[in-house]
Design an enzyme around this catalytic site. Structure first.
Site, PDB file in Angstrom:
ATOM      1  CB  ILE A   1      -0.979  -0.028   1.194  1.00  0.00           C
ATOM      2  CG1 ILE A   1      -1.988  -1.172   0.992  1.00  0.00           C
ATOM      3  CG2 ILE A   1      -1.698   1.311   1.338  1.00  0.00           C
ATOM      4  CD1 ILE A   1      -2.974  -1.373   2.128  1.00  0.00           C
TER       5      ILE A   1
ATOM      6  CG  HIS B   1       4.034 -11.501 -32.649  1.00  0.00           C
ATOM      7  ND1 HIS B   1       5.029 -11.339 -31.706  1.00  0.00           N
ATOM      8  CD2 HIS B   1       4.369 -10.727 -33.715  1.00  0.00           C
ATOM      9  CE1 HIS B   1       5.947 -10.518 -32.185  1.00  0.00           C
ATOM     10  NE2 HIS B   1       5.570 -10.129 -33.408  1.00  0.00           N
TER      11      HIS B   1
HETATM   12  C1  LIG Z   1      -5.390   1.060  -0.136  1.00  0.00           C
HETATM   13  C2  LIG Z   1      -5.722  -0.388  -0.334  1.00  0.00           C
HETATM   14  C3  LIG Z   1      -5.521  -0.975  -1.562  1.00  0.00           C
HETATM   15  C4  LIG Z   1      -5.840  -2.300  -1.757  1.00  0.00           C
HETATM   16  N1  LIG Z   1      -5.629  -2.842  -2.987  1.00  0.00           N
HETATM   17  C5  LIG Z   1      -5.939  -4.135  -3.204  1.00  0.00           C
HETATM   18  C6  LIG Z   1      -5.786  -4.699  -4.484  1.00  0.00           C
HETATM   19  O1  LIG Z   1      -5.365  -4.026  -5.432  1.00  0.00           O
HETATM   20  N2  LIG Z   1      -6.116  -5.991  -4.662  1.00  0.00           N
HETATM   21  C7  LIG Z   1      -6.593  -6.762  -3.628  1.00  0.00           C
HETATM   22  O2  LIG Z   1      -6.869  -7.948  -3.840  1.00  0.00           O
HETATM   23  N3  LIG Z   1      -6.744  -6.246  -2.390  1.00  0.00           N
HETATM   24  C8  LIG Z   1      -6.439  -4.957  -2.165  1.00  0.00           C
HETATM   25  N4  LIG Z   1      -6.637  -4.421  -0.926  1.00  0.00           N
HETATM   26  C9  LIG Z   1      -7.119  -5.311   0.153  1.00  0.00           C
HETATM   27  C10 LIG Z   1      -8.636  -5.508   0.040  1.00  0.00           C
HETATM   28  O3  LIG Z   1      -9.270  -4.255   0.149  1.00  0.00           O
HETATM   29  C11 LIG Z   1      -9.111  -6.450   1.121  1.00  0.00           C
HETATM   30  O4  LIG Z   1      -8.376  -7.650   1.059  1.00  0.00           O
HETATM   31  C12 LIG Z   1     -10.586  -6.774   0.927  1.00  0.00           C
HETATM   32  O5  LIG Z   1     -11.359  -5.603   0.984  1.00  0.00           O
HETATM   33  C13 LIG Z   1     -11.056  -7.772   1.981  1.00  0.00           C
HETATM   34  O6  LIG Z   1     -12.406  -8.028   1.791  1.00  0.00           O
HETATM   35  P1  LIG Z   1     -13.341  -8.450   3.014  1.00  0.00           P
HETATM   36  O7  LIG Z   1     -14.683  -8.693   2.423  1.00  0.00           O
HETATM   37  O8  LIG Z   1     -12.690  -9.497   3.799  1.00  0.00           O
HETATM   38  O9  LIG Z   1     -13.383  -7.165   3.961  1.00  0.00           O
HETATM   39  P2  LIG Z   1     -13.692  -5.624   3.722  1.00  0.00           P
HETATM   40  O10 LIG Z   1     -13.612  -5.230   2.312  1.00  0.00           O
HETATM   41  O11 LIG Z   1     -12.863  -4.893   4.703  1.00  0.00           O
HETATM   42  O12 LIG Z   1     -15.220  -5.515   4.125  1.00  0.00           O
HETATM   43  C14 LIG Z   1     -15.659  -5.731   5.418  1.00  0.00           C
HETATM   44  C15 LIG Z   1     -16.978  -5.009   5.605  1.00  0.00           C
HETATM   45  O13 LIG Z   1     -17.543  -5.410   6.844  1.00  0.00           O
HETATM   46  C16 LIG Z   1     -18.185  -4.296   7.443  1.00  0.00           C
HETATM   47  N5  LIG Z   1     -18.291  -4.594   8.875  1.00  0.00           N
HETATM   48  C17 LIG Z   1     -17.284  -4.757   9.770  1.00  0.00           C
HETATM   49  N6  LIG Z   1     -17.778  -5.093  10.979  1.00  0.00           N
HETATM   50  C18 LIG Z   1     -19.129  -5.138  10.840  1.00  0.00           C
HETATM   51  C19 LIG Z   1     -20.199  -5.436  11.733  1.00  0.00           C
HETATM   52  N7  LIG Z   1     -19.978  -5.773  13.011  1.00  0.00           N
HETATM   53  N8  LIG Z   1     -21.470  -5.388  11.250  1.00  0.00           N
HETATM   54  C20 LIG Z   1     -21.725  -5.054   9.942  1.00  0.00           C
HETATM   55  N9  LIG Z   1     -20.743  -4.764   9.057  1.00  0.00           N
HETATM   56  C21 LIG Z   1     -19.465  -4.814   9.501  1.00  0.00           C
HETATM   57  C22 LIG Z   1     -17.241  -3.142   7.122  1.00  0.00           C
HETATM   58  O14 LIG Z   1     -17.903  -1.893   7.221  1.00  0.00           O
HETATM   59  C23 LIG Z   1     -16.828  -3.489   5.687  1.00  0.00           C
HETATM   60  O15 LIG Z   1     -17.677  -2.875   4.754  1.00  0.00           O
HETATM   61  C24 LIG Z   1      -6.366  -3.081  -0.693  1.00  0.00           C
HETATM   62  C25 LIG Z   1      -6.589  -2.495   0.560  1.00  0.00           C
HETATM   63  C26 LIG Z   1      -6.280  -1.165   0.737  1.00  0.00           C
HETATM   64  C27 LIG Z   1      -6.539  -0.552   2.080  1.00  0.00           C
END
Ligand SMILES: Cc1cc2nc3c(=O)[nH]c(=O)nc-3n(C[C@H](O)[C@H](O)[C@H](O)COP(=O)(O)OP(=O)(O)OC[C@H]3O[C@@H](n4cnc5c(N)ncnc54)[C@H](O)[C@@H]3O)c2cc1C
Length: 474
Positions: free
Chosen positions: A190, A450
Site C-alpha cells: 500500500i 503476437h
Molecule cells: C489502499 C488499499 C488498496 C488495496 N488494494 C488491493 C488490491 O489491489 N487488490 C486486492 O486484492 N486487495 C487490495 N486491498 C485489500 C482488500 O481491500 C481487502 O483484502 C478486501 O477488501 C477484503 O475483503 P473483506 O470482504 O474481507 O473485507 P472488507 O472489504 O474490509 O469488508 C468488510 C466489511 O464489513 C463491514 N463490517 C465490519 N464489521 C461489521 C459489523 N460488526 N457489522 C456489519 N458490518 C461490519 C465493514 O464496514 C466493511 O464494509 C487493498 C486495501 C487497501 C486498504
C-alpha cells in the site's frame, strides 16, 4: 429481547458487505438460500470504497499524467495539469458505479439487505444495531452465519489517524489537494503504490521503513525493479527506521524516526501517511458469545471450506487470515455459500494469485523455487526478460521478467513470479495453469498472440524446457 426490538430469521446471515461478504451473499442467493447481508458502513467494503478500486483509479490517472509529461523520447511534448477535485470526482464516480452495482446484484439475487452493525448475542442469534439515534435494533436468528468483517489499518503509537496531518490509506485516497510533501511510513504494497501515485502527481515523497528493503515479503529480484523506478521518480528512501512520533513545525510537520541503535532522524513534510499493515476486525463482534476465540494474530481460524470451529459459523476474507486480498475473500465467500448449500466446494490456496500495482507491477502465484524445494519438489525454472519482448518494447516499458517454476520430473507448473508491465494481468494465465494441473509443455505449446506481453509467459515455459526462441536457454 430488548424492549422495542423486532426479531427476524434467516438461513444465512452474512456480516459485512466487502468482496467476501457480498459475493458470499449473492452466491447463497443463487443457491436458493434465504440470506441476509448486514453492512454497517458502505456496500463493497474496504476494497470498493477505500482500497483496491480508488487506489487503482489514482494509479491510472497519475500514470497517465506522468507518461504524457515524459514522452519526449517518442516525440511527444506535453505538460499536463492535474485538477485534483476533478480527478477525485472521476474516481468517486467509478466507486459509486461499482458499489451501486453490488446493491442491485444482491437484491436481484434475492438477498435481503440490512444496514447496521451486527454482533453475536448467543448461539444462532445476532443483534443488529441500526445506524443513527433512535433507529433501533433487531435480533436475527440464523441457521448459518458468515463473518466477513474485514480489516482496518494498524496504527503506529504516536500517530493517531484522527489527527489531521496523519493519514491512513483511506484518507490519503480522499484528498482533494496534492500535498507538496509527504512522508510515508511503511514500504509494503500500500505504501509503495501510493508513493508512486503521489510522486507522479508532483509530491516530494519520503518513505521510511523499519526493514531494509521495499516490499519485504517479495523476492529481492521482484522488488529491485520497483525500487529502481521509485528512485528514478525521486522518492527518497530511509531503511532501518522506525517511526516514533511527529510534531507541528512551521507550515508542516516533522516526523521522527529511530534506528536500531536509537539514533534519531527527522523528516519534514506537509502530511504523513501511515501504511504499516492491516489487522482483522473481530473485537466488536461478540465472538465470545458464540464460543469463538481469534488466534494470537487476531484472525478467526478456518479450514479449506471456510468453516470455523463452530459448525454453523463460517469466516472469510481478511478476518480469516492471509493473504488479505479481495479475490481471496471472494473465492472464500463462494466456497462458504456452496458448503452451506451442501456442495463439495473447497479453496486451493496454491492457486491464489497476488498483485502489487506499483511501477512496474508485480504478479505472483503458487510456489517460488525455494518454496518448491522445501515442499520436496525438484523445481526447474524458466525466465524470460521483457526487454526481449517486442510488445513490451513498443509500450516503452520493458523492465522485468516472467519466471515460471515447475516440477521437473512431472512438468507440472507450481508457481510464477512476474515483475513488469501488466504483471497483474499476466499472472492470471499461470494461476489458470496451476488450477488446471497444466505442465510446462501445455503452456509452451499454447499459441500466444503476437505481439503481446503474454508471449513472455510462453517463452518462460519454453526456457524452462530448454528451447525458448527469443532468449538464450539455460
Ligand atoms: C489502499 C488499499 C488498496 C488495496 N488494494 C488491493 C488490491 O489491489 N487488490 C486486492 O486484492 N486487495 C487490495 N486491498 C485489500 C482488500 O481491500 C481487502 O483484502 C478486501 O477488501 C477484503 O475483503 P473483506 O470482504 O474481507 O473485507 P472488507 O472489504 O474490509 O469488508 C468488510 C466489511 O464489513 C463491514 N463490517 C465490519 N464489521 C461489521 C459489523 N460488526 N457489522 C456489519 N458490518 C461490519 C465493514 O464496514 C466493511 O464494509 C487493498 C486495501 C487497501 C486498504
Amino acid at each position: 429481547m430488548v424492549v422495542g426490538d423486532i426479531s427476524t430469521g434467516t438461513d444465512v446471515l452474512v456480516i459485512g458487505a466487502g468482496p467476501g461478504g457480498y459475493v458470499a451473499a449473492i452466491r447463497a442467493g443463487q443457491l436458493d438460500l434465504d440470506v441476509t447481508l448486514v453492512e454497517k458502513d458502505a456496500y463493497g467494503g474496504t476494497c470498493l470504497n477505500y482500497g483496491c478500486i480508488p487506489s487503482k483509479a489514482m494509479i491510472t490517472a497519475s500514470d497517465l499524467a506522468h507518461e504524457a509529461g515524459n514522452a519526449e523520447e517518442m516525440g511527444i511534448y506535453a505538460d499536463p495539469e492535474v485538477e485534483m477535485p476533478e480527478l477525485v470526482e472521476w474516481k468517486d464516480g467509478v466507486v459509486d458505479q461499482l458499489t451501486g452495482g453490488v446493491e442491485k446484484l444482491a437484491k436481484a439475487n434475492g438477498v435481503s439487505l440490512m444496514e447496521g452493525r451486527a454482533e453475536f448475542a448467543d448461539e444462532g442469534k445476532a443483534r443488529v444495531v441500526h445506524g443513527g439515534e433512535g433507529q433501533g435494533s433487531e435480533t436475527v436468528e440464523f441457521e448459518h452465519a458468515i463473518v466477513s468483517t474485514g480489516s482496518r489499518p494498524i496504527e503506529v503509537p504516536g500517530f493517531d489517524f484522527g489527527d489531521d496531518p496523519v493519514l491512513d490509506s483511506r484518507q490519503a485516497l480522499a484528498m482533494d489537494e496534492v500535498p507538496e510533501s509527504l512522508v510515508i511510513v511503511g514500504a509494503g504494497y500500500i505504501g509503495m503504490e501510493l508513493a508512486g501515485v503521489f510522486a507522479k502527481l508532483g509530491t516530494d515523497v519520503t518513505v521510511v521503513e523499519m526493514l531494509d528493503s521495499v516490499l519485504p515479503t517479495y523476492e529481492d529480484d521482484l522488488a529491485r525493479p520497483v525500487k529502481k523506478r521509485a528512485d528514478e521518480l525521486g522518492i527518497d528512501f530511509h531503511f532501518g527506521q522506525a517511526a516514533s512520533g511527529w510534531e507541528e513545525a512551521g507550515d508542516g510537520i516533522t516526523v521522527t524516526t529511530e534506528d536500531e541503535d536509537g539514533d534519531v532522524s527527522e523528516f519534514g513534510a506537509e502530511k504523513v501517511l501511515v501504511a504499516v499493515g492491516r489487522e482483522p476486525v473481530t473485537d466488536t463482534l461478540g465472538l465470545e458469545n458464540v464460543g469463538i476465540e481469534p488466534n494470537e494474530d487476531g484472525f478467526i481460524e478456518t479450514d479449506d471450506r471456510a468453516r470455523t470451529e463452530k459448525d454453523d459459523i463460517f469466516a472469510i476474507g481478511d478476518v480469516a487470515g492471509e493473504p488479505m486480498l479481495a479475490h481471496k475473500a471472494s473465492a472464500e465467500g463462494q466456497v462458504a455459500a456452496e458448503v452451506i448449500a451442501g456442495e463439495p466446494s473447497a479453496l486451493d490456496q496454491q492457486a491464489v494469485p497476488a498483485a502489487v500495482f506499483t511501477d512496474p507491477e508485480i504478479g505472483t502465484v503458487g510456489l517460488t523455487e525455494a518454496e518448491a524445494e522445501d515442499d520436496g519438489f525438484e523445481p526447474v525454472v524458466g525466465q524470460f526478460p521483457f526487454n526481449a519482448s517486442g510488445r513490451a518494447l513498443t509500450t516503452g516499458h520493458a523492465e522485468g521478467f516472467v519466471r515460471i517454476v515447475a516440477d521437473e520430473p512431472s512438468g507440472f507448473v507450481l508457481g510464477a513470479q512476474i515483475v513488469g508491465p501488466e504483471a497483474s494481468e499476466l499472472v492470471a494465465e499461470l494461476g489458470f495453469a496451476i488450477e488446471m494441473g497444466a505442465t510446462l509443455e501445455d503452456v509452451a505449446s499454447t499459441i500466444h498472440t503476437h505481439p503481446t506481453l503474454s508471449e513472455a509467459v510462453m517463452e518462460a515455459a519454453e526456457n524452462a524446457l530448454g528451447h525458448a526462441i527469443h532468449t538464450l536457454n539455460r
